[in-house]
Structure formats: C-alpha cells, structure tokens
Design a protein around this motif. Structure first.
Motif, PDB file in Angstrom:
ATOM      1  N   ASP A 155       0.693  -1.190  -0.114  1.00 57.47           N
ATOM      2  CA  ASP A 155       0.050   0.087   0.023  1.00 57.47           C
ATOM      3  C   ASP A 155       0.898   1.247  -0.145  1.00 57.47           C
ATOM      4  N   LEU A 156       2.202   1.151   0.077  1.00 58.92           N
ATOM      5  CA  LEU A 156       2.891   2.115   0.348  1.00 58.92           C
ATOM      6  C   LEU A 156       3.802   2.282  -0.923  1.00 58.92           C
ATOM      7  N   ARG A 157       4.317   1.660  -1.905  1.00 56.54           N
ATOM      8  CA  ARG A 157       4.861   1.496  -3.146  1.00 56.54           C
ATOM      9  C   ARG A 157       4.755   2.766  -3.711  1.00 56.54           C
ATOM     10  N   ALA A 158       3.432   3.044  -4.339  1.00 59.45           N
ATOM     11  CA  ALA A 158       3.048   4.231  -5.201  1.00 59.45           C
ATOM     12  C   ALA A 158       3.000   5.568  -4.376  1.00 59.45           C
ATOM     13  N   GLN A 159       3.461   5.656  -2.901  1.00 54.87           N
ATOM     14  CA  GLN A 159       3.420   6.721  -2.272  1.00 54.87           C
ATOM     15  C   GLN A 159       5.037   7.348  -2.274  1.00 54.87           C
ATOM     16  N   LEU A 160       5.903   6.219  -2.551  1.00 59.35           N
ATOM     17  CA  LEU A 160       7.228   6.659  -2.602  1.00 59.35           C
ATOM     18  C   LEU A 160       7.548   7.383  -4.030  1.00 59.35           C
ATOM     19  N   LYS A 161       7.704   8.590  -4.023  1.00 54.56           N
ATOM     20  CA  LYS A 161       8.233   9.250  -5.266  1.00 54.56           C
ATOM     21  C   LYS A 161       9.427   8.629  -5.830  1.00 54.56           C
ATOM     22  N   LEU A 162       9.578   8.362  -7.223  1.00 52.89           N
ATOM     23  CA  LEU A 162      10.534   7.641  -7.861  1.00 52.89           C
ATOM     24  C   LEU A 162      11.695   8.781  -8.335  1.00 52.89           C
ATOM     25  N   HIS A 163      12.780   8.562  -8.325  1.00 56.24           N
ATOM     26  CA  HIS A 163      14.154   9.624  -8.659  1.00 56.24           C
ATOM     27  C   HIS A 163      14.995   8.831  -9.788  1.00 56.24           C
ATOM     28  N   GLU A 164      14.765   7.558  -9.633  1.00 53.43           N
ATOM     29  CA  GLU A 164      15.470   6.759 -10.775  1.00 53.43           C
ATOM     30  C   GLU A 164      14.578   6.233 -11.908  1.00 53.43           C
ATOM     31  N   LEU A 183      10.052  -0.518 -15.462  1.00 50.03           N
ATOM     32  CA  LEU A 183       8.594  -0.219 -16.243  1.00 50.03           C
ATOM     33  C   LEU A 183       7.679  -1.721 -15.959  1.00 50.03           C
ATOM     34  N   GLU A 184       6.498  -1.087 -16.008  1.00 48.87           N
ATOM     35  CA  GLU A 184       5.287  -2.074 -15.955  1.00 48.87           C
ATOM     36  C   GLU A 184       5.611  -3.149 -17.213  1.00 48.87           C
ATOM     37  N   HIS A 185       6.019  -2.577 -18.538  1.00 48.80           N
ATOM     38  CA  HIS A 185       6.138  -3.408 -19.591  1.00 48.80           C
ATOM     39  C   HIS A 185       7.598  -3.695 -20.029  1.00 48.80           C
ATOM     40  N   ALA A 186       8.449  -3.958 -18.978  1.00 49.53           N
ATOM     41  CA  ALA A 186       9.815  -4.088 -19.325  1.00 49.53           C
ATOM     42  C   ALA A 186      10.000  -5.328 -20.396  1.00 49.53           C
ATOM     43  N   GLY A 187      10.902  -4.930 -21.449  1.00 44.55           N
ATOM     44  CA  GLY A 187      11.244  -5.781 -22.242  1.00 44.55           C
ATOM     45  C   GLY A 187      10.413  -5.527 -23.465  1.00 44.55           C
ATOM     46  N   ASP A 188       9.353  -4.767 -23.565  1.00 40.14           N
ATOM     47  CA  ASP A 188       8.715  -4.322 -24.655  1.00 40.14           C
ATOM     48  C   ASP A 188       9.277  -2.926 -25.078  1.00 40.14           C
ATOM     49  N   TYR A 189      10.368  -2.995 -25.774  1.00 45.04           N
ATOM     50  CA  TYR A 189      11.372  -1.929 -26.122  1.00 45.04           C
ATOM     51  C   TYR A 189      10.697  -1.060 -27.163  1.00 45.04           C
ATOM     52  N   THR A 240       6.155   3.025 -26.798  1.00 47.58           N
ATOM     53  CA  THR A 240       6.401   4.388 -26.363  1.00 47.58           C
ATOM     54  C   THR A 240       5.618   5.024 -25.138  1.00 47.58           C
ATOM     55  N   ASP A 241       4.214   4.392 -24.835  1.00 44.42           N
ATOM     56  CA  ASP A 241       3.665   4.817 -23.442  1.00 44.42           C
ATOM     57  C   ASP A 241       4.372   3.924 -22.404  1.00 44.42           C
ATOM     58  N   TRP A 242       4.599   4.286 -21.235  1.00 42.47           N
ATOM     59  CA  TRP A 242       5.099   3.671 -20.028  1.00 42.47           C
ATOM     60  C   TRP A 242       4.673   4.242 -18.634  1.00 42.47           C
ATOM     61  N   GLN A 243       4.791   3.071 -17.771  1.00 38.67           N
ATOM     62  CA  GLN A 243       4.341   3.371 -16.548  1.00 38.67           C
ATOM     63  C   GLN A 243       5.225   2.860 -15.682  1.00 38.67           C
ATOM     64  N   PRO A 244       5.391   3.120 -14.376  1.00 36.43           N
ATOM     65  CA  PRO A 244       6.269   1.944 -13.394  1.00 36.43           C
ATOM     66  C   PRO A 244       5.787   0.868 -13.129  1.00 36.43           C
ATOM     67  N   ALA A 245       6.576  -0.094 -13.179  1.00 41.62           N
ATOM     68  CA  ALA A 245       6.023  -1.355 -12.544  1.00 41.62           C
ATOM     69  C   ALA A 245       5.094  -1.098 -11.186  1.00 41.62           C
ATOM     70  N   GLN A 246       4.044  -1.828 -11.018  1.00 37.54           N
ATOM     71  CA  GLN A 246       3.154  -1.873 -10.067  1.00 37.54           C
ATOM     72  C   GLN A 246       3.721  -2.553  -8.674  1.00 37.54           C
ATOM     73  N   SER A 247       4.883  -3.500  -8.929  1.00 38.09           N
ATOM     74  CA  SER A 247       5.608  -4.074  -8.065  1.00 38.09           C
ATOM     75  C   SER A 247       6.682  -3.479  -7.524  1.00 38.09           C
ATOM     76  N   ALA A 248       7.150  -3.957  -6.571  1.00 31.36           N
ATOM     77  CA  ALA A 248       8.788  -3.407  -6.209  1.00 31.36           C
ATOM     78  C   ALA A 248       9.571  -3.294  -7.056  1.00 31.36           C
ATOM     79  N   ARG A 249       9.621  -3.935  -8.416  1.00 33.77           N
ATOM     80  CA  ARG A 249      10.524  -3.655  -9.277  1.00 33.77           C
ATOM     81  C   ARG A 249      10.479  -2.178  -9.953  1.00 33.77           C
TER      82      ARG A 249
END
Length: 377
Positions: A222-231, A237-243, A246-255
């Motif tokens: 419940d806290l993963r999305a509350q931590l602002k990303l700096h890297e 990425l949620e779809h890592a490997g789909d190079y 062009t659209d992207w979002q951070p992975a929902q998991s701790a990855r």
C-alpha cells in the motif's frame, strides 16, 4: 550444524568472527559464480532466460525469509543505503515532520534522515541505554513524528530490539515503521508482517553469506505508489522488455525501484547462499548463533579486566558480542588479534565478535585462549 562444514573451507588457522561486517561465502555460492562465469565465457547470454529463473528464485527465497505477503513486495537493490534513500527521498515530507532513530545507529540509518534537513525534517535521536529501549523510542514519537527508523540489531553493541512491539506502537501512533535489518536478517528470523513494518532492507554480504552489491528492499504494497521515484530506466517499467512501446508506467510491483539491468552475478551467489540458510532453517541458525555467542560471553567473563559492552540478557542479543580489555586500547588489541588470525572488528569502543551458525568450536576456543593470554590471565 557441523554437517554443513564442507560448505566453509576457510584457510587453516583462520578464526573468522566477523559476520557482522562481511561474511565468507559458502562453497555453493562460489560454485554458482564460477559456473556463471564459465557460461559467460563459452556461451555469453545465450541462456539469459535461465538466469532470470535464478533471479525469480532469489526473490522468492527473500520473500520467504522475510515472510512478505508477495514476491511483488521485494526489490533487489545495490545496498541498504540505497533502499533507505528510496524511503527518505520518496516520502512527501512537510516542514516540521520528525524522524525518530537511535543515537547508536550505523551512519547509513542516520545520514539519510539528516539529509532531509533542507526540507524542514527534524531527526530525533533516542538513547537506548535505559532498561526499556522500545518504550524510549515510542515515547519520542509525538504528533509531528512521521517515521521511526531503527536497526533491528545495533551494529556496535549487538542490542536486539523487540520489532513486533515497536510495530504495534507505531501503528497505534500512526507512524511509519522502517527496519534496517542488516544485522538480523540471516541471523535470526524476521517476519515483516508480524512486525507490521512499512519498509525493511538489508545487504546480502553479512549474515546472508552473500556478496556485496546486492540488497533486499521490502516495501509494503500500500506504500509503493506513495514513494516518489528518482531513478528511471527500462527495468522499472510495468512492460519491461517491450522496447518498441512508447507509452510507459512504473511497475506496480517493487521492481519499480530497480531502474536498470540487474546484478545477475550477485543474484547467482546470493541465491545459492540463501539455499543453504533455508536448508539449515532460520530457527536452527538462530539457535546455533546464540549458543556460540553465549560460549564467547561466558569465556570472556572469566578474563581479568574484561568489560562486556553488549547486553547480558540473551533475549537482547543478536549475533554480536562486543567487549574491551582494561590493559589494551582498542586499535592495538584489534591489530594483535588480526595478527593471530582472529578476524573481528573495532566497534563501539571495543572489539566486536560475530560468529555464524557454522563457526567451529576450535575458532571459539582459540580466540578465548589468545584473549586469556593477552589479558594476563
């Protein structure tokens, strides 16, 4: 525990009592790295999908070790400091917020919070020297306290804290609970759900018997999305490997905290080391460490001029035992012990000893015999 002695083929005469700093690898970790190196030499990354299965196994072993609810709660980072930094610079701080720590923390769990001063965050350092350190920590949590960050076991004294009690107190006070677990994970059981912690982190090179450069970061879902990303990078990425996407979002998991290519070499070694700890079992590991620490403690008490700087209560001890000798200053004593192949560390105004579950009787007996001679006993 001696059934696993063939995993540790250390130099003859070496008395290794420094697992609270950097541990020797078990044989299986060295073999895993050697095999990985040979694969790289002969076939390159041809079998990369197989390597990813090892990484997946490592995440699952870490999930079990921490009793995390899901493998999605586990990130593989460079070190404990990086994980603490993700928390410190990911939370949305307000001017006047407070962070509570102890006055005995390793610099990693102090500097990262002091670095928030430009944002108006105040660091409260609590003295753990009293009879009830948990009560002291919780009493310091006031209406402006946002987070309590504490080492499960203090690196210098070896003081072990009641994490479940701290977790309950933080929950009741509405305070986030962060555990620097580097001096407990691999030495004693640790259950992040029972502790009700928000975050926990630990390097692999101490009690986990792995290499430097790879750490685990547990972040409650419940806290993963509350931590602002700096890297940012391809791997988080949620779809890592789909190079081509062009659209992207951070992975929902701790990855989401793993910006780039994984430390596959470190994963090979740490996965192998954790397989050993699982075979032994953490309850048995903790019991064997406690037996060896008590053996050292009882032997030291018989020496003239010894002051034990670690708690006397076995329930308060992790795998660390720190002492001083009246007739020796810290650094000369450390140098003398090192010359005798006794590998330890100068910490907390004394000499820190930290055996692991596999530490042989001879290492403890020889160490006590040398100290007996140095103490003039």
């Amino acid at each position: 525990m001696y059934a696993f002695q063939d995993e540790f083929t250390q130099e003859p005469g070496l008395r290794y009592l420094n697992h609270a700093a950097v541990s020797p690898w078990p044989r299986r970790a060295a073999q895993a790295v050697s095999a990985f190196a040979q694969q790289n030499v002969h076939t390159g990354a041809r079998d990369y999908p197989d390597w990813l299965q090892v990484e997946k196994s490592l995440r699952e072993r870490l999930r079990r070790l921490l009793n995390a609810a899901s493998r999605a709660d586990i990130a593989l980072l460079k070190n404990t400091s990086e994980a603490l930094s993700f928390v410190a610079f990911g939370l949305d701080w307000r001017n006047g917020d407070q962070v509570v720590i102890s006055n005995d923390e390793f610099p990693s769990n102090r500097i990262v919070w002091e670095a928030l001063a430009p944002q108006g965050v105040e660091v409260i350092q609590v003295d753990l020297g009293g009879p009830d350190p948990e009560a002291a920590l919780l009493a310091a949590c006031g209406p402006r306290t946002r987070l309590l960050s504490i080492s499960a076991v203090q690196y210098a004294s070896g003081l072990r804290l009641d994490l479940e009690r701290l977790g309950r107190g933080c929950r009741q006070a509405g305070v986030l609970f962060c555990i620097d677990a580097i001096q407990q994970l691999g030495a004693q059981p640790l259950d992040v759900q029972a502790c009700d912690c928000a975050f926990a982190m630990a390097d692999g090179h101490k009690w986990l018997l792995g290499p430097e450069g790879l750490a685990v970061f547990y972040c409650r879902s419940d806290l993963r999305a509350q931590l602002k990303l700096h890297e940012y990078g391809w791997h988080m990425l949620e779809h890592a490997g789909d190079y081509d996407r062009t659209d992207w979002q951070p992975a929902q998991s701790a990855r989401r905290f793993e910006c780039g290519s994984p430390n596959m070499l470190g994963a090979m070694a740490l996965e192998a080391s954790l397989s050993l700890l699982e075979e032994v079992g953490m309850v048995q590991v903790a019991s064997a460490i406690a037996e060896r620490v008590d053996w050292l403690q009882q032997g030291l008490r018989r020496l003239p001029g010894v002051t034990l700087l670690s708690p006397s209560d076995p329930q308060r001890l992790g795998g660390i035992l720190t002492f001083s000798l009246a007739t020796w200053q810290q650094r000369p004593l450390f140098d003398r012990l090192k010359a005798q192949q006794i590998i330890c560390a100068p910490r907390g105004g004394g000499i820190r000893l930290s055996p692991h579950f596999y530490t042989q009787a001879r290492a403890i007996e020889d160490t006590l015999a040398v100290l007996h001679e140095l103490a003039g006993g």
